[in-house]
Scaffold this motif. Structure first.
Motif, mmCIF file in Angstrom:
data_model
loop_
_atom_site.group_PDB
_atom_site.id
_atom_site.type_symbol
_atom_site.label_atom_id
_atom_site.label_comp_id
_atom_site.label_asym_id
_atom_site.label_seq_id
_atom_site.Cartn_x
_atom_site.Cartn_y
_atom_site.Cartn_z
ATOM 1 N N ASP A 114 0.854 -1.180 0.000
ATOM 2 C CA ASP A 114 0.000 0.000 0.000
ATOM 3 C C ASP A 114 0.893 1.233 0.000
ATOM 4 O OD1 ASP A 114 -2.287 1.503 -0.045
ATOM 5 O OD2 ASP A 114 -2.693 1.345 2.093
ATOM 6 N N LYS A 116 0.543 5.870 -0.068
ATOM 7 C CA LYS A 116 -0.229 7.102 -0.206
ATOM 8 C C LYS A 116 0.632 8.223 -0.781
ATOM 9 C CE LYS A 116 -3.599 6.103 3.439
ATOM 10 N NZ LYS A 116 -4.179 6.538 4.741
ATOM 11 N N ARG A 198 -4.343 3.248 -6.627
ATOM 12 C CA ARG A 198 -3.916 4.647 -6.644
ATOM 13 C C ARG A 198 -2.985 4.901 -7.835
ATOM 14 N NH1 ARG A 198 -3.974 8.277 -2.652
ATOM 15 N NH2 ARG A 198 -4.331 6.629 -1.111
#
Length: 250
Positions: A114, A116, A198
């Motif tokens: 993951d 961000k 993303r």
């Protein structure tokens, strides 16, 4: 032999109609490739936009760097297609957006992954290709040693490295990954890989470049942009973007 744009100027013919354009390009399937009858999604968009403005197109495939340099010198009428780069503005006129690429991170399905912000990628080894644009921020972190890069010649090898656990993550354009997996990998191999939802960037616009050294480039740019606008308004542009199959769950 005179180039089409120069010939029409020498003969005092209108340059806005009926030219047979010679465009330099390279291999990046499914967008630009000799493997497909349409020579790729992006090249078909460029062809159709010019056709709507009355021009025909002939593509000449070569290494991307050579395509850029020879077009800048005026050997070719244009080069397709390129990510936006402000530094190229000194040598080229840049068209409206041909398409927006979807750059993503692909990882093995059995690895928890993951992110961000880009520094979140620090624990992972990334397969990187030297002449790719990616984003300035990604390259900066790689050059600073804040991210781990693994120099790789091409996308297909990057995906093979990923399957072999030699790298952890591959930054790659989504449809390029889907095309390569469908053409060069088994279904079982493809299903071992997953894409993070993303995007690396949602602003990776791509463009036709026309050399500033050729006097007819400005008129051709106007023709192309007008044809591209018609292509998008008709819905054909959206239809051309479809048709690349991705692995299940992508």
């Amino acid at each position: 032999m005179f180039k089409p744009v120069l010939l029409c100027l020498l003969l005092l013919l209108p340059c806005a109609h009926g030219l047979a354009l010679r465009i330099a390009t390279g291999e990046l399937p499914p967008y630009a490739t000799q493997e497909r009858p349409d020579q790729g999604v992006a090249l078909q968009i460029v062809r159709r936009a010019f056709a709507l403005a009355g021009h025909s197109v002939e593509y000449h495939f070569m290494p991307w760097t050579r395509a850029l340099e020879e077009t800048a010198s005026g050997r070719w009428d244009a080069s397709a297609y390129w990510g936006y780069n402000a530094e190229r503005n000194a040598r080229f006129l840049s068209s409206d957006t041909v398409l927006v690429e979807q750059w993503v991170f692909v990882h093995r399905r059995d690895m928890r992954f993951d992110w961000k912000v880009l520094p979140d990628l620090q624990p992972y080894r990334l397969a990187t290709i030297a002449n790719y644009t990616y984003t300035p921020e990604l390259w900066q972190l790689l050059h600073q040693g804040r991210l781990q890069g693994d120099a790789t010649p091409d996308d297909a090898l990057a995906l093979r490295k990923l399957l072999a656990r030699r790298v952890d993550v591959v930054p790659i354009e989504r449809n390029v990954a889907c095309y390569l997996l469908a053409r060069h990998f088994t279904m079982a191999q493809a299903e071992k890989l997953h894409v993070h939802p993303r995007l690396l960037t949602d602003q990776f616009t791509t463009h036709l470049l026309l050399p500033r050294v050729l006097p007819g480039s400005a008129a051709l740019l106007a023709d192309f942009n007008r044809g591209l606008q018609r292509l998008k308004a008709s819905g054909e542009h959206a239809r051309l973007l479809k048709g690349v199959n991705c692995p299940r769950g992508w």
